[in-house]
Design an enzyme around this catalytic site. Sequence first.
Site, PDB file in Angstrom:
ATOM      1  N   ASP A  26      27.101 -20.468 -15.771  1.00 19.90           N
ATOM      2  CA  ASP A  26      26.912 -21.166 -14.258  1.00 19.90           C
ATOM      3  C   ASP A  26      26.416 -22.699 -14.434  1.00 19.90           C
ATOM      4  O   ASP A  26      25.545 -23.016 -13.574  1.00 19.90           O
ATOM      5  CB  ASP A  26      25.959 -20.406 -13.341  1.00 19.90           C
ATOM      6  CG  ASP A  26      26.231 -18.782 -13.159  1.00 19.90           C
ATOM      7  OD1 ASP A  26      27.070 -18.533 -13.478  1.00 19.90           O
ATOM      8  OD2 ASP A  26      25.290 -18.032 -12.704  1.00 19.90           O
ATOM      9  N   LYS A 131      31.958 -14.636 -10.945  1.00 21.23           N
ATOM     10  CA  LYS A 131      30.909 -13.408 -10.807  1.00 21.23           C
ATOM     11  C   LYS A 131      30.232 -13.475  -9.677  1.00 21.23           C
ATOM     12  O   LYS A 131      29.752 -14.543  -9.056  1.00 21.23           O
ATOM     13  CB  LYS A 131      30.139 -13.323 -12.095  1.00 21.23           C
ATOM     14  CG  LYS A 131      28.912 -14.546 -12.059  1.00 21.23           C
ATOM     15  CD  LYS A 131      28.257 -14.561 -13.436  1.00 21.23           C
ATOM     16  CE  LYS A 131      27.092 -15.353 -13.466  1.00 21.23           C
ATOM     17  NZ  LYS A 131      26.036 -15.466 -12.579  1.00 21.23           N
ATOM     18  N   CYS A 164      20.347 -16.067 -14.083  1.00 22.39           N
ATOM     19  CA  CYS A 164      21.540 -15.444 -14.510  1.00 22.39           C
ATOM     20  C   CYS A 164      21.587 -15.363 -16.291  1.00 22.39           C
ATOM     21  O   CYS A 164      22.313 -14.594 -16.625  1.00 22.39           O
ATOM     22  CB  CYS A 164      22.488 -16.210 -13.992  1.00 22.39           C
ATOM     23  SG  CYS A 164      22.795 -16.309 -12.285  1.00 22.39           S
TER      24      CYS A 164
HETATM   25  N1  TIU Z   1      22.710 -19.043 -11.915  1.00 24.34           N
HETATM   26  C1  TIU Z   1      21.792 -18.607 -11.422  1.00 24.34           C
HETATM   27  O1  TIU Z   1      20.683 -18.366 -12.103  1.00 24.34           O
HETATM   28  N2  TIU Z   1      21.613 -18.225 -10.377  1.00 24.34           N
HETATM   29  C2  TIU Z   1      20.515 -18.557  -9.565  1.00 24.34           C
HETATM   30  O2  TIU Z   1      20.506 -18.341  -8.423  1.00 24.34           O
HETATM   31  N3  TIU Z   1      19.269 -18.948 -10.143  1.00 24.34           N
HETATM   32  C3  TIU Z   1      18.177 -19.504  -9.733  1.00 24.34           C
HETATM   33  O3  TIU Z   1      17.193 -19.595 -10.381  1.00 24.34           O
HETATM   34  N4  TIU Z   1      18.176 -19.626  -8.431  1.00 24.34           N
END
Ligand code: TIU
Length: 232
Positions: A26, A131, A164
Amino acid sequence: MPDTLLAAEPAPLAFDPARAALVIIDMQRDFLEPGGFGETLGNDVSLLQAAVGPCQRALAAARATGMLVIHTREGHRPDMADAPPAKVERGAPTARIGCAGPMGRILIRGEAGHDIIPELYPAAGEVVLDKPGKGAFYQTDLELILKNRGIDTLLVAGVTTEVCVHTTIREGNDRGYRCVALADCCASYFPDFHRVGLDMIKAQGGIFGWVSDSAALVAALGNKTAARSSAA
Ligand code: TIU
């Protein structure tokens, strides 16, 4: 045969680079740049910049050895049919998933903010995995992709450490993969959560994985890169 030793905690890990994948979680504009999902949640997105350089170095080393590289993106279909109401309902009503923002609709596939940051843009042939959840295994074909390539070790980078990255490592560990968090290639909006998140993985003899870093990975793969280029 595992012939490469990666310096890691709680103990060094022997692995075969041909059976390993670099999984970059991400590293999207929505999390790293102002105006995206991360900022709408009230976070200082500049804190995630620390992971960019280390990710670039890990990615270069993986590419040089021909290792499988997987880039994930959290986000939803434009019709949001795959977005659970319980996820969408959180946050300010005007800045929720699907709302219009400066980088397009927040966390929606195809929008500018959903794309991966230019510094880590996927190369042709690398896997880009969309995802809907926090974990990279949930409702995706990641396990099938890893099975088809005979992968047994996941080197995990990206953001955020305790959300994530953690969820993916926990999912991978339960599925039998050796999961290594690359500490400096991960970042959080909460520096304490980053530190403790890594501590959780490697505690109790490595209860659900290992923790290493980009320098250790580059060092471990260095010989492989040299071997490949001298053989060529
Ligand atoms: N990619 C991921 O970690 N999604 C989140 O929403 N992370 C946060 O820390 N908000």
